[in-house]
Design a protein around this motif. Structure first.
Motif, short mmCIF file in Angstrom:
data_model
loop_
_atom_site.label_atom_id
_atom_site.label_comp_id
_atom_site.label_asym_id
_atom_site.label_seq_id
_atom_site.Cartn_x
_atom_site.Cartn_y
_atom_site.Cartn_z
N ALA A 115 48.29 -2.82 21.13
CA ALA A 115 48.39 -4.11 20.43
C ALA A 115 49.85 -4.42 20.10
CB ALA A 115 47.53 -4.09 19.17
N HIS A 116 50.58 -3.40 19.68
CA HIS A 116 51.99 -3.59 19.36
C HIS A 116 52.77 -4.06 20.58
CE1 HIS A 116 55.85 -2.63 17.30
NE2 HIS A 116 56.25 -2.43 18.54
N GLU A 117 52.59 -3.37 21.70
CA GLU A 117 53.34 -3.73 22.91
C GLU A 117 52.92 -5.11 23.43
OE1 GLU A 117 55.89 -2.02 23.65
OE2 GLU A 117 55.36 -0.44 22.24
N GLN A 118 51.65 -5.42 23.34
CA GLN A 118 51.20 -6.72 23.81
C GLN A 118 51.75 -7.85 22.95
OE1 GLN A 118 46.93 -6.27 24.14
NE2 GLN A 118 47.09 -5.39 26.19
N THR A 119 52.03 -7.56 21.69
CA THR A 119 52.69 -8.56 20.85
C THR A 119 54.10 -8.84 21.37
OG1 THR A 119 51.38 -7.98 18.91
CG2 THR A 119 53.45 -9.15 18.51
N HIS A 120 54.81 -7.80 21.79
CA HIS A 120 56.12 -8.02 22.43
C HIS A 120 55.96 -8.93 23.65
CE1 HIS A 120 58.86 -5.66 20.09
NE2 HIS A 120 58.16 -4.56 20.23
N GLY A 121 54.93 -8.68 24.44
CA GLY A 121 54.68 -9.51 25.61
C GLY A 121 54.38 -10.95 25.23
N ARG A 122 53.61 -11.14 24.17
CA ARG A 122 53.28 -12.49 23.73
C ARG A 122 54.52 -13.24 23.25
NH1 ARG A 122 49.52 -11.16 20.75
NH2 ARG A 122 50.45 -11.21 18.68
N ILE A 123 55.39 -12.55 22.52
CA ILE A 123 56.63 -13.19 22.08
C ILE A 123 57.48 -13.60 23.27
CG2 ILE A 123 58.80 -12.82 20.84
CD1 ILE A 123 57.23 -10.93 18.95
N ASP A 135 59.80 -5.71 15.37
CA ASP A 135 59.90 -4.25 15.35
C ASP A 135 60.32 -3.73 13.98
OD1 ASP A 135 58.99 -3.09 17.65
OD2 ASP A 135 60.91 -3.17 18.71
N GLN A 136 61.24 -4.42 13.35
CA GLN A 136 61.67 -3.99 12.01
C GLN A 136 60.52 -4.02 11.03
OE1 GLN A 136 64.89 -6.73 11.35
NE2 GLN A 136 66.45 -5.32 12.18
N ARG A 137 59.69 -5.03 11.12
CA ARG A 137 58.54 -5.13 10.23
C ARG A 137 57.53 -4.02 10.51
NH1 ARG A 137 57.29 -9.92 11.40
NH2 ARG A 137 55.52 -9.58 12.79
N GLU A 138 57.28 -3.73 11.77
CA GLU A 138 56.32 -2.69 12.15
C GLU A 138 56.81 -1.29 11.78
OE1 GLU A 138 53.19 -3.08 14.76
OE2 GLU A 138 53.25 -4.35 12.97
N HIS A 139 58.14 -1.08 11.84
CA HIS A 139 58.71 0.25 11.64
C HIS A 139 59.14 0.52 10.19
CE1 HIS A 139 58.97 1.81 15.77
NE2 HIS A 139 59.09 0.54 16.12
N ARG A 140 58.98 -0.43 9.32
CA ARG A 140 59.44 -0.22 7.94
C ARG A 140 58.67 0.93 7.30
NH1 ARG A 140 55.73 -4.34 7.55
NH2 ARG A 140 54.29 -4.25 5.77
N GLU A 141 59.26 1.52 6.28
CA GLU A 141 58.61 2.63 5.58
C GLU A 141 57.28 2.17 5.00
OE1 GLU A 141 59.54 5.80 1.96
OE2 GLU A 141 61.09 4.38 2.64
N GLY A 142 56.24 2.93 5.31
CA GLY A 142 54.91 2.57 4.87
C GLY A 142 54.26 1.50 5.73
N GLY A 143 54.88 1.17 6.84
CA GLY A 143 54.38 0.11 7.72
C GLY A 143 53.35 0.60 8.71
N ARG A 144 53.05 -0.25 9.66
CA ARG A 144 51.96 0.00 10.60
C ARG A 144 52.21 1.21 11.49
NH1 ARG A 144 50.34 -2.51 15.52
NH2 ARG A 144 48.08 -2.57 15.77
#
Length: 200
Positions: free
Chosen positions: A122-130, A179-188
């Motif tokens: 899902a994460h990678e496909q979001t990159h594709g959608r963007i 990516d920054q939002r996904e990788h933040r501490e306590g993030g997805r």
């Protein structure tokens, strides 16, 4: 041609029209690649991805990766010294790289892996959608472009390229923010890894 690579979910820290987005004549070519990992526990699988995953900078590796190139084609025609851009289309060549477990897994580990992999995908496909949204925005940015005193369409070609390059940069920034939002501490990302490595 513009090329982007997003090494997503870092361990240590088909041809067709583009679906769901209104586009004139652009197309996407999608490739799915895998790399093999082994492990009998979630921790072992994470360690295997850290060892064999796609490169993320010089020293670290990622769990998965989205990379793509973009090439634009402009249909230009001059009439009475005014050059008109009649159509603009892009080819988005996209490659997703995912891990593939090659060793047997216990039912519990397999269940955790499936949930983990669904999140990765899902994460990678979001990159594709963007990326696809960026192509659609590029088409809109050059729609109805016309430049006077340009009988050979040189200025029009340059202006069209300037506009799509600006859109490209804008959407690359969106990729970074995502990516920054996904990788933040306590993030997805942290939650996905934690759920995979838990014992039960």
């Amino acid at each position: 041609m513009r090329r982007s690579i997003f090494c997503s979910l870092a361990v240590l820290a088909v041809v067709g029209t583009l679906p769901g987005i209104a586009m004139a004549g652009s197309k996407v070519v999608t490739h799915i690649r895998t790399y093999d990992i082994e492990g009998e526990s979630g921790k072992a699988l994470i360690e295997a991805m850290d060892k064999s995953g796609p490169k993320h900078g010089f020293l670290t590796r990622a769990i998965a990766q989205t990379s793509y190139t973009v090439e634009w084609d402009f249909d230009l025609k001059a009439k009475a010294d005014v050059c008109h851009l009649r159509a603009a289309s892009a080819t988005l060549d996209m490659t997703y790289m995912y891990p593939r477990v090659t060793t047997p897994m216990s039912p519990a580990l397999r269940k955790r892996w499936q949930r983990f992999f669904a999140g990765v995908r899902a994460h990678e496909q979001t990159h594709g959608r963007i990326a696809r949204q960026g192509i659609a925005a590029g088409e809109r940015a050059v729609a109805s472009l016309a430049v006077a005193n340009d009988p050979h369409c040189i200025k029009t070609q340059r202006e069209a390229q300037r506009r799509v390059d600006a859109i490209y940069d804008e959407y690359e920034a969106k990729q970074v923010v995502y990516d920054q939002r996904e990788h933040r501490e306590g993030g997805r990302v942290e939650a996905l890894v934690a759920k995979l490595v838990k014992d039960r």
